[in-house]
Design an enzyme around this catalytic site. Structure first.
Site, PDB file in Angstrom:
ATOM      1  N   GLY A 269      -0.856   4.602  -2.164  1.00  0.00           N
ATOM      2  CA  GLY A 269       0.195   4.498  -1.163  1.00  0.00           C
ATOM      3  C   GLY A 269      -0.353   4.760   0.228  1.00  0.00           C
ATOM      4  N   CYS A 270       0.351   4.272   1.235  1.00  0.00           N
ATOM      5  CA  CYS A 270      -0.162   4.371   2.603  1.00  0.00           C
ATOM      6  C   CYS A 270      -0.289   5.828   3.054  1.00  0.00           C
ATOM      7  CB  CYS A 270       0.681   3.544   3.558  1.00  0.00           C
ATOM      8  SG  CYS A 270       2.444   3.923   3.567  1.00  0.00           S
TER       9      CYS A 270
END
Length: 310
Positions: free
Chosen positions: A115-116
């Site tokens: 995930g970012c």
């Protein structure tokens, strides 16, 4: 022979950038469905089972459904959703964390793209826990500033509208209930026993990300700022992730400094009593599509940086 690739969900921000990164290559061929069949289950299943690689740029439920449609055991899935990041049967697509991570990517047909927000937090915290500087039972806080493209098409439209709300002109903190979807992977991959207090903020710029983890000396098992810097220097020394000394902009740290790039910088500031750990990158780059393409490059055995913007 060119490897055939299908991007399921290529109309989204992550899918579009993956397609752009791959469109100039001579070792892959992107195949797609006609617009009228894009959501047809039978057509999707047929094309996914006929290619070598499937990128999933979908909501979690749709990604899980897509994986269930793939019966061809030779198809490699690279999933950019949250759905499989804590699944032990899937490789976690962050090769820079160590040889065991890269080896699992090489040997797996199921790869979950980090995930970012989680990418920066894990890059900062994982090596400190692995090296014993931070205890697994540490209580941590993380701040993360992201560009509005992280919210997808709807948020992009809100921010770029001529009639946008005045509230969008200032940075906005969100996930205030402490139930952000990245928390499980942030905890599991680092080995933390306690989820951090996580404070994500979306601001009025298109893309870029800065994750900051503050530390007090009392939180460390041993060592201090210089020991932390040395760990980062030894681990992060590639074109994709590198430790940067004194990388500030005149005492400021811009969260847009890595916008449109697929690389990440790791930084550490402060003193032995109070330390701030910083990761800067693009939420759509190393935080999404860049990481996905890097995983493909690893699987293909070519340069990890091939067609990445660094």
């Amino acid at each position: 022979m060119k490897k055939k690739i299908f991007i399921d969900g290529k109309a989204g921000t992550t899918g579009l950038r993956i397609e752009k990164r791959l469109s100039t290559r001579d070792d892959v061929e992107i195949v797609s469905l006609p617009e009228e069949l894009r959501k047809d289950p039978k057509a999707r299943a047929e094309i996914m089972n006929s290619v070598d690689y499937v990128f999933l740029c979908l909501p979690d439920a749709a990604a899980i459904e897509a994986v269930s449609m793939i019966e061809n055991e030779n198809v490699v899935v690279i999933d950019a959703s949250t759905a499989h990041r804590t699944n032990p049967d899937w490789a976690y697509g962050f090769a820079e964390l160590g040889k065991e991570f890269e080896d699992k990517i090489i040997n797996s047909k199921r790869i979950a793209v980090p995930g970012c927000h989680a990418s920066g937090f894990i890059a900062l915290v994982y090596p400190l826990i692995k090296n014993g500087i931070l205890p697994k039972d540490a209580y941590l806080t993380a701040h993360s500033i992201t560009g509005y493209s992280g919210g997808g098409k709807a948020m992009i439209a809100d921010y770029e509208s001529n009639e946008r709300s005045p509230l969008l002109k200032g940075p906005r903190q969100y996930a205030i209930a402490q139930k952000h979807k990245h928390l499980p992977e942030m905890t599991k991959i680092t080995g933390l026993e306690n989820a951090p207090v996580f404070c994500p903020i979306v601001a009025d710029f298109y893309s870029g990300m800065e994750v900051t983890v503050p530390l007090f000396k009392s939180q460390l098992n041993y060592g201090g700022l210089e020991e932390i810097k040395q760990i980062y220097k030894e681990l992060y020394n590639t074109e994709i992730i590198s430790y940067k000394e004194a990388n500030d902009e005149g005492g400021f740290l811009s969260s847009a400094s890595m916008s449109y790039k697929d690389s990440m910088t790791i930084e550490a500031y402060g003193n032995d009593d109070r330390i701030i750990l910083v990761a800067r990158y693009d939420n759509l780059g190393k935080g999404a599509s860049g990481a996905a393409v890097e995983c493909l490059n690893i699987k293909l055995g070519c340069e990890k940086t091939k067609t990445l913007e660094l």
